[in-house]
Design a protein around this motif. Structure first.
Motif, PDB file in Angstrom:
ATOM      1  N   LYS A 283       0.904  -0.831   0.054  1.00  0.00           N
ATOM      2  CA  LYS A 283      -0.135  -0.266  -0.088  1.00  0.00           C
ATOM      3  C   LYS A 283       1.105   1.548  -0.040  1.00  0.00           C
ATOM      4  O   LYS A 283       1.745   0.962   0.822  1.00  0.00           O
ATOM      5  CB  LYS A 283      -0.842  -0.017   1.173  1.00  0.00           C
ATOM      6  CG  LYS A 283      -1.857  -0.653   1.466  1.00  0.00           C
ATOM      7  CD  LYS A 283      -3.338  -1.257   2.571  1.00  0.00           C
ATOM      8  CE  LYS A 283      -4.024  -2.116   2.988  1.00  0.00           C
ATOM      9  NZ  LYS A 283      -4.594  -2.449   3.396  1.00  0.00           N
ATOM     10  N   ASN A 284       0.376   2.126  -0.756  1.00  0.00           N
ATOM     11  CA  ASN A 284       1.563   3.254  -1.075  1.00  0.00           C
ATOM     12  C   ASN A 284       0.329   4.178  -1.735  1.00  0.00           C
ATOM     13  O   ASN A 284      -0.520   4.337  -2.746  1.00  0.00           O
ATOM     14  CB  ASN A 284       2.758   2.497  -1.827  1.00  0.00           C
ATOM     15  CG  ASN A 284       3.548   4.170  -1.623  1.00  0.00           C
ATOM     16  OD1 ASN A 284       3.376   4.918  -2.293  1.00  0.00           O
ATOM     17  ND2 ASN A 284       4.656   3.981  -1.192  1.00  0.00           N
ATOM     18  N   SER A 285       1.129   5.197  -1.132  1.00  0.00           N
ATOM     19  CA  SER A 285      -0.227   6.651  -2.215  1.00  0.00           C
ATOM     20  C   SER A 285       0.013   6.833  -3.764  1.00  0.00           C
ATOM     21  O   SER A 285      -0.730   7.250  -4.294  1.00  0.00           O
ATOM     22  CB  SER A 285      -0.254   8.033  -1.564  1.00  0.00           C
ATOM     23  OG  SER A 285       1.377   8.391  -1.520  1.00  0.00           O
TER      24      SER A 285
ATOM     25  N   THR B 161       5.343   3.562  -7.112  1.00  0.00           N
ATOM     26  CA  THR B 161       5.453   3.209  -6.508  1.00  0.00           C
ATOM     27  C   THR B 161       5.768   2.350  -5.848  1.00  0.00           C
ATOM     28  O   THR B 161       6.296   0.923  -5.656  1.00  0.00           O
ATOM     29  CB  THR B 161       6.124   4.409  -5.361  1.00  0.00           C
ATOM     30  OG1 THR B 161       6.642   5.457  -5.644  1.00  0.00           O
ATOM     31  CG2 THR B 161       6.914   3.586  -4.449  1.00  0.00           C
ATOM     32  N   ALA B 162       3.819   1.123  -5.649  1.00  0.00           N
ATOM     33  CA  ALA B 162       3.304   0.862  -5.381  1.00  0.00           C
ATOM     34  C   ALA B 162       4.242  -1.136  -5.697  1.00  0.00           C
ATOM     35  O   ALA B 162       4.607  -1.695  -5.282  1.00  0.00           O
ATOM     36  CB  ALA B 162       2.321   0.576  -4.287  1.00  0.00           C
ATOM     37  N   VAL B 163       3.940  -0.697  -7.204  1.00  0.00           N
ATOM     38  CA  VAL B 163       4.201  -1.975  -8.429  1.00  0.00           C
ATOM     39  C   VAL B 163       5.474  -2.233  -8.326  1.00  0.00           C
ATOM     40  O   VAL B 163       6.179  -3.410  -8.397  1.00  0.00           O
ATOM     41  CB  VAL B 163       3.616  -1.680  -9.557  1.00  0.00           C
ATOM     42  CG1 VAL B 163       4.338  -2.248 -10.510  1.00  0.00           C
ATOM     43  CG2 VAL B 163       1.647  -1.323  -9.755  1.00  0.00           C
ATOM     44  N   THR B 164       6.284  -1.028  -8.281  1.00  0.00           N
ATOM     45  CA  THR B 164       8.091  -0.667  -8.133  1.00  0.00           C
ATOM     46  C   THR B 164       8.397  -2.369  -6.723  1.00  0.00           C
ATOM     47  O   THR B 164       9.265  -2.834  -7.338  1.00  0.00           O
ATOM     48  CB  THR B 164       8.585   0.231  -8.296  1.00  0.00           C
ATOM     49  OG1 THR B 164       8.268   0.312  -9.410  1.00  0.00           O
ATOM     50  CG2 THR B 164      10.394   0.147  -7.923  1.00  0.00           C
ATOM     51  N   LEU B 165       7.830  -1.286  -6.103  1.00  0.00           N
ATOM     52  CA  LEU B 165       8.549  -2.168  -4.352  1.00  0.00           C
ATOM     53  C   LEU B 165       7.550  -3.771  -4.386  1.00  0.00           C
ATOM     54  O   LEU B 165       8.347  -4.202  -3.460  1.00  0.00           O
ATOM     55  CB  LEU B 165       7.187  -0.971  -3.444  1.00  0.00           C
ATOM     56  CG  LEU B 165       8.044  -0.143  -2.627  1.00  0.00           C
ATOM     57  CD1 LEU B 165       7.195   0.529  -1.705  1.00  0.00           C
ATOM     58  CD2 LEU B 165       9.851  -0.395  -2.793  1.00  0.00           C
TER      59      LEU B 165
END
Length: 183
Positions: A62-64, A68-72
């Motif tokens: 979960k990221n805003s 970034t969420a997909v990369t992580l």
């Protein structure tokens, strides 16, 4: 029937262990440092669950920022596979095989070369057998971002606020009406 129960419990325990490994510092620390976040911050963003009645682990980040969420998520999955494959029987056998190959390359007598070749063939056969019989961890579906935000649900929040406001207004009207009727 007793064996089936034991197999189920063993599988369940193995999956639970994999969930713990997936969210451990061994997996998250390299990902956090590569992406410029702290391990604690990344840990709060990551959750892993076993999907019911399956051998599938679902990883959520979960990221805003959806990118970034997909990369992580992709980086965590890749690091998990690296850690999972380097530990356990496969990692041990692969390490032994690599060691034998280094010894072969270093040069040895003909008798030693024959023994090393036999050992390498045995280790490779064991590794191949293990790869065929053991469940392999893999990424079934690459990470993707959800089109709608997970939270907050604006419709639900609006309805809840409206209903609460109506209840408070109704209680205020009832209380004021009782006070005025007493006077």
């Amino acid at each position: 029937a007793g064996e089936n129960t034991g197999d189920f419990l063993k599988t369940d325990r193995n999956l639970t262990t994999q969930v713990v490994l997936l969210t451990s510092r061994n997996v998250l620390a390299p990902v956090a440092s590569a992406n410029g976040v702290t391990v604690d911050a990344l840990t709060k963003q990551v959750s892993a669950t076993i999907l019911s009645s399956s051998d599938i682990i679902q990883l959520q980040v979960k990221n805003s920022d959806p990118t970034t969420a997909v990369t992580l998520a992709n980086a965590i999955a890749k690091q998990y596979l690296t850690v999972a494959n380097s530990s356990g029987p496969q990692g041990y056998l692969q390490g032994q095989l690599d060691s034998v190959k280094k010894q072969q390359a270093a040069g040895a007598t003909a008798a030693d070369q024959a023994a090393l070749a036999t050992r390498a063939a045995t280790l490779q056969a064991q590794l191949d057998q293990l790869n065929l019989t053991q469940n392999q961890s893999s990424v079934l579906v690459p990470a993707y971002a959800l089109t709608d935000p997970v939270a907050p649900n604006k419709t639900l929040a609006g309805l809840t606020g409206g209903i609460c406001g109506l209840i408070i207004a109704l209680m205020t009207v009832v209380t004021l009406t009782r006070r005025w009727s007493r006077n």
